[in-house]
Design an enzyme around this catalytic site. Structure first.
Site, PDB file in Angstrom:
ATOM      1  N   ASP A 233       0.852  -1.181   0.000  1.00  0.00           N
ATOM      2  CA  ASP A 233       0.000   0.000   0.000  1.00  0.00           C
ATOM      3  C   ASP A 233       0.892   1.237   0.000  1.00  0.00           C
ATOM      4  O   ASP A 233       2.109   1.143   0.144  1.00  0.00           O
ATOM      5  CB  ASP A 233      -0.972  -0.010   1.177  1.00  0.00           C
ATOM      6  CG  ASP A 233      -0.272  -0.088   2.525  1.00  0.00           C
ATOM      7  OD1 ASP A 233       0.947   0.131   2.581  1.00  0.00           O
ATOM      8  OD2 ASP A 233      -0.953  -0.358   3.525  1.00  0.00           O
TER       9      ASP A 233
ATOM     10  N   ASP B  98      -7.754  -7.278   1.425  1.00  0.00           N
ATOM     11  CA  ASP B  98      -6.760  -7.445   2.480  1.00  0.00           C
ATOM     12  C   ASP B  98      -7.397  -7.019   3.793  1.00  0.00           C
ATOM     13  O   ASP B  98      -8.302  -6.191   3.813  1.00  0.00           O
ATOM     14  CB  ASP B  98      -5.512  -6.589   2.213  1.00  0.00           C
ATOM     15  CG  ASP B  98      -5.725  -5.139   2.637  1.00  0.00           C
ATOM     16  OD1 ASP B  98      -5.296  -4.784   3.748  1.00  0.00           O
ATOM     17  OD2 ASP B  98      -6.344  -4.369   1.880  1.00  0.00           O
TER      18      ASP B  98
END
Length: 377
Positions: free
Chosen positions: A93, A269
């Protein structure tokens, strides 16, 4: 020659779809759940066991790795895959969410975010260009643009201003990625817009115009509730290209996952399976269980006989003893069982889509989890 990044769909059932993301480091079967390995480790698990559980890809965190041990150090040591002993694909990320949630005294400007590290108080600057630079140094297979995760609740004007800033940062992230990425790496844009459907559509259109390899839906699962989350997922997914993967960030429970798959989502996720495992909670095919409960003190049955996870075959009484005694092995076994349950859930979802029975499968999961914890049904 390095194989390119690609995405293909092999079967559909309503809006639910199954397929594969091809990367130079391997294929990711979709729908896919990415176990979170925040600081170059999936907490309480060996990398080999994460792979054995069925994971095709894991997530690592730019913010944490940038602060410790540092992206440049990881790069000098051979890159993140070698550093953490994981040969399969890794998604990183951008670090934006952690800046907003963890950093001290952050200041957002057009250029980026300046913040104080939660570790040592050092002043750090994170710009779209630096976020991409860090991810490239780490060697991530799938990278994310820097965005501002719009807080909830937010007024329409606040959400619009946040969205506009994120779209400008997305353009800069794309330009930096074009200059620095290695062959076969991919970059995803992130749709924002809070709980305002027209803003979500506007964000999706802007990102499609930038032509990303995939598209994430951010800014959800932050307190808006499941119904609002599903509404935004449905609105957004309908506007995203059919030929690119769709990633719902930070989600979630088994019910969240099957609901989002039904609305066309391919990737997920969440820290839930690992964090729950460290806090005595187990996800099973008969619902969620709290192994601290006294009812398990003399229960000789396996944690989850329906699972093929080795950790799920340990007796409930033994697991109860481990967690009540604060033994590390208890957290390890429950984390392993949870990680594998989430991978089994994705595998069964893929099979159900191929067989044209996903709606019935999703209803069954919702039923198994509807009555709260520890329902033996």
């Amino acid at each position: 020659m390095t194989k390119p990044f690609s995405f293909s769909i092999t079967a559909r059932d309503g809006r639910a779809r199954t397929g594969a993301i091809a990367t130079p480091r391997g294929v990711v079967r979709t729908p896919a759940f990415m176990t979170v390995g925040t600081g170059a480790t999936v907490k309480a698990m060996f990398p080999e066991d994460v792979a054995a559980a069925g994971a095709d890809i894991i997530l690592a965190n730019t913010y944490h790795l940038m602060l410790r041990p540092g992206a440049e150090r990881v790069h000098r040591l051979g890159g993140l895959h070698q550093f953490m002993h994981w040969e399969k694909p890794i998604l990183t990320d951008s670090g934006g969410y952690q800046v907003m949630s963890l950093a001290k005294l952050r200041r957002i400007t057009e250029d980026g975010v300046t913040f104080q590290s939660h570790i040592d108080g050092a002043t750090i600057e994170l710009t779209p260009e630096r976020a991409i630079d860090v991810q490239c140094l780490l060697g991530a297979d799938i990278q994310m643009v820097l965005d501002e995760c719009t807080p909830f609740p937010a007024t329409r004007d606040e959400a619009r201003a946040s969205l506009d800033l994120s779209m400008r940062w997305a353009e800069r992230s794309k330009a930096a990625f074009s200059e620095r990425a290695a062959p076969g790496q991919a970059l995803f844009g992130i749709v924002q817009g809070s709980v305002y459907p027209d803003l979500r559509e506007q964000s999706a259109r802007a990102l499609i115009g930038m032509d990303f390899d995939g598209y994430a839906i951010g800014g959800l699962a932050v307190g808006e509730g499941q119904d609002a989350m599903f509404d935004m997922v449905e609105v957004t997914a309908a506007r995203l290209p059919e030929d690119r993967p769709r990633y719902l960030m930070g989600v979630g429970t088994p019910e969240d996952l099957v609901g989002a798959i039904a609305r066309g989502i391919d990737m997920f996720d969440c820290v839930m399976p690992t964090r729950s495992g460290r806090h005595c909670q187990a996800f099973t095919w008969r619902g969620k269980r709290n192994l601290r409960n006294a009812r398990y003190a003399e229960d000789p049955t396996p944690l989850d006989a329906e699972s093929w996870c080795p950790a799920a075959q340990y007796e409930r009484a033994y697991l109860h003893h481990l967690v009540r005694s604060n033994e590390t092995l208890g957290a390890m076994l429950l984390t392993y069982a949870n990680v594998q349950f989430y991978q089994e859930l994705m595998a069964r979802a893929r099979d159900a889509i191929i067989q044209g029975r996903f709606a019935a499968f999703a209803d069954d999961i919702r039923r198994r989890y509807a009555d709260g914890d520890e329902d033996d049904g």
